[in-house]
Write an enzyme that holds these catalytic residues in place. Structure first.
Site: not given
Length: 258
Positions: A65, A110, A113, A133
């Site tokens: 991200a 992300g 994901e 993360e």
């Protein structure tokens, strides 16, 4: 039409490429909004039978991200951000048309994901996967804690998420995170080859398979009851009549999705 992604329709396949190579294709809110619109195209347009999500450039699928957007968020804003990501990625997971991730480099945070939200994943030999993360004082927020655990098992998932280690394409394949590993130049061709094979099958049956497989991982849904319902629904379709007739007549079926 789009600022941060590009889309190309070829052979009934919509190729959705995250297009921020200077930022390692990091997911910012513009990317997420445009990805949602592209996924809506897959749902709505009859000429699209399937989709491939990939990244632009030589290094990254999506390297995470855009962390600069996180610095001023309150807990309430963080919750809204996560809910938005969950909604978009769930739309991918529940799409009745197959969506494959063609992972062409780093798939971190992300990006990992997003790849896991796709129906399955094909990786280039240089791909790397990870949920780093905790290095930022965060946890995965776009469904990663759930999908990684479902795909590779609790022990492996916890180790990956708690150490923030990256794994190679070969290791990701060994643990079941990806279906195939190919040389980078063959990545999109491999994805297209599999999708063309799926295109030759009955579209309503493919949608039913996706729906039932998703239910197997949803504790709120009786997957066995859903399978009975989806199986019985096939008997009302022209595709079943065509498929059965083609089998008996020893010819190739011509499915129409009706």
């Amino acid at each position: 039409m789009y600022e941060t992604i590009s889309t190309t329709l070829t052979d009934d396949i919509l190729i959705i490429a995250i297009n921020r190579p200077d930022k390692m294709n990091a997911l910012n809110q513009t990317v997420m909004n445009e990805l949602a619109l592209a996924v809506d195209e897959v749902y709505k347009k009859k000429e699209i039978k399937s989709a491939i999500i990939t990244g632009t450039g030589e290094k990254a699928f999506i390297a995470g991200a855009d962390i600069s957007e996180f610095l001023e968020l309150s807990p309430e804003q963080g919750a809204a951000l996560a809910k938005k990501g969950h909604t978009i990625f769930q739309r991918i997971e529940e799409c009745p048309k197959p969506i494959i991730a063609a992972v062409n480099g780093f798939a971190l945070g992300g990006g990992c994901e997003l790849a896991m939200a796709c129906h399955f994943r094909i990786a280039s030999t240089n791909a790397k996967f990870g949920q780093p993360e905790v290095n930022l004082g965060l946890i995965p927020g776009y469904g990663g804690t759930q999908r990684l655990t479902q795909l590779v098992g609790k022990g492996r998932a916890l180790e990956l998420m708690m150490t923030a280690d990256m794994v190679s394409a070969a290791d990701a394949h060994a643990m079941g995170l990806v279906n195939h590993v190919v040389e980078k130049e063959a990545l999109l061709d491999k994805a297209k080859e599999i999708l063309q094979k799926i295109h030759a099958k009955a579209p309503l049956a493919i949608a039913g398979v996706i729906k039932c497989a998703n239910a197997a991982l949803d504790g709120d849904v009786d997957g066995f009851a859903l399978e009975i319902n989806e199986f019985s629904s096939c008997f009302a379709t022209q595709d079943l009549q065509e498929g059965a007739a083609a089998f008996i007549q020893k010819r190739k079926a011509n499915f129409t999705g009706e």
